[in-house]
Design an enzyme around this catalytic site. Structure first.
Site, short mmCIF file in Angstrom:
data_model
loop_
_atom_site.label_atom_id
_atom_site.label_comp_id
_atom_site.label_asym_id
_atom_site.label_seq_id
_atom_site.Cartn_x
_atom_site.Cartn_y
_atom_site.Cartn_z
CB VAL A 5 24.39 -52.80 116.53
CG1 VAL A 5 24.58 -53.59 117.81
CG2 VAL A 5 25.61 -51.93 116.28
CG ASN A 52 11.18 -48.76 124.21
OD1 ASN A 52 11.24 -49.95 124.53
ND2 ASN A 52 11.80 -48.29 123.16
CD GLU A 60 14.69 -48.60 127.77
OE1 GLU A 60 15.43 -47.82 127.13
OE2 GLU A 60 14.24 -49.67 127.31
CE1 TYR A 61 12.26 -41.05 126.64
CE2 TYR A 61 12.43 -43.38 126.08
CZ TYR A 61 12.52 -42.05 125.71
OH TYR A 61 12.89 -41.72 124.43
#
Length: 484
Positions: free
Chosen positions: A14, A189, A192-193
């Site tokens: 993707v 990231n 983000e968590y």
């Protein structure tokens, strides 16, 4: 074969497909390769049909189709697959050619690969790419690091395909040597968590304590997205809460409450432990996912372990406003901890990270993009050496305004048995960071008592260590002082 393409990309999953289409839409010709050649054919005859995209059927054909210096971007699974493709590419590349890893690679691997590829006379970039499927197609946040000499060649491509902030500045700039780019992406990231878990806790407080339904919570998040909390994650939460299944009921209520993870949050927490940085909120977010995965155990425990039944009799609107303040303040703490980790790693590895520039790179395209990242950039523009963004006047004042509501939310949730590990952890960090004196004096006495680990004294200079013979049987021999 005649050189035809400006850049090549390996890995047509993707993210890979969408990055290729993004590059082509910005005027670049692209060669593509995939180990499963069928994917190349499907892409060329499908989404890539009629575009300046060349599909190669072998590594040799792929490499020889690229303009010099050749730029090869790998969008393959992190780990062994990256090393395998580097080895496949090396026989066909020449000095000055560039290999780019755009996956979620652990930064020590990027540092190792940079040195290895440079030893072969080539250049290497390890770059974070954030924004998911939509970002890859329309403009992601891109965080490149590795061989500095490679940046001039790849800069026109990366800055063209990256997201742009309001004035047109691309959300992409050089981060630093070796694994710096992937380190910054890892911290992204981790934040983000934290952001996601904070939002989930706000959702649970509204659902279980206030009894709000998905449609009502949709309205709350819609309002929140117009102010200080304006961000991509608040925006998609708003949209999720309004999405109904075929039977007209909210689909979010039908999703199993177990969360997956791919490891970047864990890497961030481990890096913080290695650096001795209290990354408490992100650590709690990682553990919250681990606890969610123990679904069967939790179901059994719910029938045995007891606590208070949530019951709220106060002003719901007032608590929702307090919840907004608590969420904002906790998000600020999460970013503050992430930046503290980046500073420590930058100093250790001599990366010379541009912290304001990183905030700008995160302003658009990426998953944690939010309005107040602009305020973080302003903080570092005013004081590049600020120890912690909590000390910037803007954030100091915002946390002061939020503090009463923040404390009320934590107290209400805990007294009603609702788990809020990140909201509570953020408040504890704030209180710990602002505390002139913590109980570590007693801890040091304990360590000295059982292990002769020594301690420093308030009435003596820092760096001078003492030992007490607490039992009268210990003597004067002390343990070596060191930090693990």
């Amino acid at each position: 074969m005649k050189e035809v393409s400006d850049i090549g990309l390996v890995g047509l999953a993707v993210m890979g497909e969408n990055l290729v289409l993004n590059m082509e839409s910005k005027g670049f010709s692209v060669s593509v390769f995939n180990r499963t050649v069928e994917k190349v054919d499907n892409f060329i005859n499908g989404r890539g049909k009629g575009k300046k995209i060349f599909g190669a059927r072998s590594i040799e054909e792929f490499v020889t189709s690229l303009k010099r210096p050749r730029k090869v971007m790998l969008m393959v699974k992190a780990g062994k697959a990256v090393d395998d493709f580097i080895e496949l590419l090396l026989p066909y590349l020449e000095p000055g050619d560039i290999i780019i890893d755009g996956g979620n690679t652990h930064f020590p691997d990027t540092s190792r690969r940079t040195k290895y590829v440079e030893s072969k006379g080539l250049l290497y970039i390890g770059t974070g790419v954030s924004g998911g499927e939509e970002g890859a197609l329309r403009g992601p946040s891109i965080m490149p690091g590795g061989s500095p000499a490679a940046w001039a060649s790849i800069k026109p491509v990366f800055q063209a395909i990256a997201a742009k902030v309001e004035d047109g500045t691309p959300c992409c700039d050089w981060v630093g040597r070796e694994g710096a780019g992937h380190f910054v992406k890892m911290v992204h990231n981790g934040i983000e968590y934290g952001d996601m878990q904070l939002i989930c806790e706000a959702y649970q407080v509204m659902k279980d304590l206030l009894g709000l339904g998905a449609a009502e919570m949709h309205e709350v998040f819609a309002q929140w997205n117009k102010g200080d909390l304006d961000s991509y994650l608040i925006e998609i939460t708003r949209d999720i809460l309004s999405y109904n299944d075929v039977d007209g009921k909210p689909i979010v209520d039908k999703i199993l409450d177990t969360a997956g993870q791919k490891g970047t949050g864990k890497w961030t927490a481990v890096a913080a432990l290695d650096q001795g940085i209290p990354l408490t909120l992100i650590g709690e977010a990682v553990f919250a996912r681990c606890l969610s995965a123990q679904k069967e155990e939790r179901t059994a425990a719910s029938k045995i372990l007891h606590g208070p039944a949530p019951a709220f009799k106060g002003d719901k609107k007032a608590l929702i406003e307090d919840l907004r303040k608590a969420l904002f303040a906790s998000k600020v703490v999460s970013y503050a901890q992430g930046y503290a980790l980046m500073r420590a790693a930058s100093e250790e590895n001599k990366w010379e990270l541009n912290y304001g520039g990183i905030a700008l790179m995160w302003r658009g395209g990426c998953i944690i993009r939010s309005v107040f990242l602009g305020k973080i950039k302003e903080a570092f523009d005013k004081n590049p050496n600020i120890a912690n963004i909590l000390l910037d006047p803007y954030f100091t004042e915002k946390l002061k305004e939020a503090q009463s509501g923040w404390r009320n939310v934590v107290a209400q949730a805990l007294s009603n048995g609702i788990p809020i590990p990140t909201l509570a952890s953020a408040l504890c960090y704030y209180d710990g960071y602002r505390a002139e004196r913590l109980p570590a004096n007693l801890l040091q006495a304990q360590r000295d008592y059982f292990g002769a680990h020594t301690y420093e004294r308030l009435d003596k200079p820092r760096g001078e260590f003492f030992h007490t013979n607490w039992t009268g049987r210990g003597g004067n021999t002390v343990s070596t002082t060191y930090t693990a």
